[in-house]
Design a protein around this motif. Sequence first.
Motif, mmCIF file in Angstrom:
data_model
loop_
_atom_site.group_PDB
_atom_site.id
_atom_site.type_symbol
_atom_site.label_atom_id
_atom_site.label_comp_id
_atom_site.label_asym_id
_atom_site.label_seq_id
_atom_site.Cartn_x
_atom_site.Cartn_y
_atom_site.Cartn_z
ATOM 1 N N TYR A 100 0.873 -1.170 0.000
ATOM 2 C CA TYR A 100 0.000 0.000 0.000
ATOM 3 C C TYR A 100 0.907 1.216 0.000
ATOM 4 O O TYR A 100 1.633 1.453 0.962
ATOM 5 C CB TYR A 100 -0.911 -0.009 1.223
ATOM 6 C CG TYR A 100 -1.928 -1.119 1.206
ATOM 7 C CD1 TYR A 100 -3.204 -0.899 0.700
ATOM 8 C CD2 TYR A 100 -1.628 -2.379 1.690
ATOM 9 C CE1 TYR A 100 -4.148 -1.914 0.685
ATOM 10 C CE2 TYR A 100 -2.556 -3.398 1.673
ATOM 11 C CZ TYR A 100 -3.815 -3.157 1.171
ATOM 12 O OH TYR A 100 -4.739 -4.167 1.144
ATOM 13 N N ILE A 101 0.873 1.991 -1.076
ATOM 14 C CA ILE A 101 1.860 3.056 -1.274
ATOM 15 C C ILE A 101 1.525 4.344 -0.526
ATOM 16 O O ILE A 101 2.421 5.088 -0.139
ATOM 17 C CB ILE A 101 2.076 3.326 -2.773
ATOM 18 C CG1 ILE A 101 3.382 4.065 -2.987
ATOM 19 C CG2 ILE A 101 0.924 4.071 -3.387
ATOM 20 C CD1 ILE A 101 3.892 4.009 -4.396
ATOM 21 N N SER A 102 0.252 4.611 -0.278
ATOM 22 C CA SER A 102 -0.130 5.868 0.366
ATOM 23 C C SER A 102 -1.374 5.634 1.222
ATOM 24 O O SER A 102 -2.493 5.702 0.740
ATOM 25 C CB SER A 102 -0.395 6.941 -0.698
ATOM 26 O OG SER A 102 -0.650 8.172 -0.096
ATOM 27 N N LYS A 153 1.149 10.489 5.209
ATOM 28 C CA LYS A 153 0.751 9.180 4.683
ATOM 29 C C LYS A 153 1.763 8.111 5.080
ATOM 30 O O LYS A 153 2.899 8.402 5.413
ATOM 31 C CB LYS A 153 0.653 9.220 3.141
ATOM 32 C CG LYS A 153 -0.378 10.186 2.611
ATOM 33 C CD LYS A 153 -1.774 9.677 2.873
ATOM 34 C CE LYS A 153 -2.792 10.597 2.215
ATOM 35 N NZ LYS A 153 -4.144 10.088 2.337
ATOM 36 N N TRP A 154 1.319 6.869 5.014
ATOM 37 C CA TRP A 154 2.146 5.720 5.368
ATOM 38 C C TRP A 154 2.243 4.762 4.191
ATOM 39 O O TRP A 154 1.357 4.713 3.346
ATOM 40 C CB TRP A 154 1.544 4.974 6.559
ATOM 41 C CG TRP A 154 1.662 5.727 7.836
ATOM 42 C CD1 TRP A 154 0.807 6.680 8.315
ATOM 43 C CD2 TRP A 154 2.704 5.612 8.797
ATOM 44 N NE1 TRP A 154 1.257 7.160 9.521
ATOM 45 C CE2 TRP A 154 2.417 6.509 9.836
ATOM 46 C CE3 TRP A 154 3.841 4.831 8.882
ATOM 47 C CZ2 TRP A 154 3.224 6.644 10.951
ATOM 48 C CZ3 TRP A 154 4.654 4.958 9.994
ATOM 49 C CH2 TRP A 154 4.335 5.863 11.023
ATOM 50 N N HIS A 162 5.637 7.761 4.414
ATOM 51 C CA HIS A 162 5.805 8.046 2.985
ATOM 52 C C HIS A 162 6.929 9.070 2.834
ATOM 53 O O HIS A 162 6.940 10.094 3.520
ATOM 54 C CB HIS A 162 4.501 8.586 2.401
ATOM 55 C CG HIS A 162 4.459 8.591 0.924
ATOM 56 N ND1 HIS A 162 5.157 9.497 0.172
ATOM 57 C CD2 HIS A 162 3.801 7.793 0.053
ATOM 58 C CE1 HIS A 162 4.930 9.269 -1.104
ATOM 59 N NE2 HIS A 162 4.107 8.233 -1.207
ATOM 60 N N PRO A 163 7.913 8.840 1.930
ATOM 61 C CA PRO A 163 9.065 9.745 1.836
ATOM 62 C C PRO A 163 8.719 11.161 1.376
ATOM 63 O O PRO A 163 9.360 12.109 1.795
ATOM 64 C CB PRO A 163 9.994 9.067 0.832
ATOM 65 C CG PRO A 163 9.252 7.935 0.254
ATOM 66 C CD PRO A 163 8.043 7.688 1.067
ATOM 67 N N LYS A 205 -3.998 3.221 8.580
ATOM 68 C CA LYS A 205 -2.846 2.552 9.210
ATOM 69 C C LYS A 205 -3.234 2.035 10.591
ATOM 70 O O LYS A 205 -2.896 0.907 10.958
ATOM 71 C CB LYS A 205 -1.666 3.512 9.321
ATOM 72 C CG LYS A 205 -0.462 2.901 10.039
ATOM 73 C CD LYS A 205 0.486 4.002 10.491
ATOM 74 C CE LYS A 205 1.567 3.467 11.379
ATOM 75 N NZ LYS A 205 1.278 3.563 12.793
ATOM 76 N N GLN A 206 -3.957 2.844 11.357
ATOM 77 C CA GLN A 206 -4.394 2.416 12.683
ATOM 78 C C GLN A 206 -5.368 1.245 12.591
ATOM 79 O O GLN A 206 -5.333 0.333 13.423
ATOM 80 C CB GLN A 206 -5.013 3.588 13.444
ATOM 81 C CG GLN A 206 -3.992 4.619 13.858
ATOM 82 C CD GLN A 206 -4.611 5.852 14.499
ATOM 83 O OE1 GLN A 206 -5.828 5.960 14.618
ATOM 84 N NE2 GLN A 206 -3.765 6.790 14.898
#
Length: 151
Positions: free
Chosen positions: A52-54, A110-111, A104-105, A60-61
């Motif tokens: 999952y890219i974003s 975002k994760w 996310h870089p 996420k939780q």
Amino acid sequence: MASFVNITETPTVMDYRQGLLVDPVHRSNFESGAILTRTRSTAVPRTKELFYISVSESSKQAIEAWEKDTIGFGGEAFNWRDPNPNDNVMYGAVLLAPCQYNLHPQNPDKWQVRMRLGLLCESSSSSSSSSSSSSSSSSSSSSSSSSSGGA
């Protein structure tokens, strides 16, 4: 069996991987250099890796809560439907490793989440179950007509 976590994001296709969980071939080497091969079994478990890219903080939780509370970090199996639109199959699955979470870089809100699944078994899809029920009903009607025709 538990269900897969319900979030709005879908895994990216560019990093959607699948493979075999184990090598299905047994190989025996002989002193002469010959190699004898045979399959270990007819059922070969597969793996799928989802990325999952974003993912939002709330998603996420939700994944973390599902991973911890619902499936016990991979100790419990769950139902999972492949997000590939060409594969309308429900699988029994387990996590092969804990989920990996990275910020996310380019977007710190975002994760990125990576999951590695082991597919245990394939459940029948709705189309195959309807075809099997129609075939069983046609066989029962043919058997009743043959018994009435003989009387």
